[in-house]
Scaffold this motif. Sequence first.
Motif, mmCIF file in Angstrom:
data_model
loop_
_atom_site.group_PDB
_atom_site.id
_atom_site.type_symbol
_atom_site.label_atom_id
_atom_site.label_comp_id
_atom_site.label_asym_id
_atom_site.label_seq_id
_atom_site.Cartn_x
_atom_site.Cartn_y
_atom_site.Cartn_z
ATOM 1 N N ILE A 21 0.847 -1.192 0.000
ATOM 2 C CA ILE A 21 0.000 0.000 0.000
ATOM 3 C C ILE A 21 0.882 1.240 0.000
ATOM 4 N N TYR A 22 0.531 2.212 -0.850
ATOM 5 C CA TYR A 22 1.216 3.501 -0.858
ATOM 6 C C TYR A 22 0.175 4.590 -1.087
ATOM 7 N N ASP A 23 0.228 5.607 -0.300
ATOM 8 C CA ASP A 23 -0.678 6.751 -0.409
ATOM 9 C C ASP A 23 -2.154 6.315 -0.383
ATOM 10 N N GLY A 24 -2.436 5.304 0.425
ATOM 11 C CA GLY A 24 -3.811 4.866 0.620
ATOM 12 C C GLY A 24 -4.376 3.911 -0.414
ATOM 13 N N VAL A 25 -3.576 3.487 -1.399
ATOM 14 C CA VAL A 25 -4.065 2.554 -2.410
ATOM 15 C C VAL A 25 -3.063 1.423 -2.616
#
Length: 122
Positions: A21-25
């Motif tokens: 997961i990165y930046d909420g996605v």
Amino acid sequence: MLLAASVFFVGNPPTSKAKVIYDGVEIVKGQTGKLTFSKDVKVYKKNASGQFESMLVKKGNYFRVYNIEKYSGQTYYWMSSGYRVQASNLTVFKAIPFEQRVQFYKNPAYMWINRDKPFYSF
């Protein structure tokens, strides 16, 4: 019967990997960034017959970016599903940190190349 089922699941644990997961996605293998839009924007792709198709992306939606190209001083983002858009004040690109992207590979090799210094690999 219950004992046999529990032995099967303990002996064969699921092989699914944890999501990255990165930046909420969730990010996927080969993805280099995330592109969001500050206003409604039309994005384009070339179909099999050579014609261009467009799709309206609503403000706040995002696409996965897989490649970035520059032509004549302009930047273009290649996104999922074959769509492409030119960088502008309507697009907000966030590069996925290298440390996040290498989690998809068993034995990643790191290379650092600089035209002013020697080549390093570790």
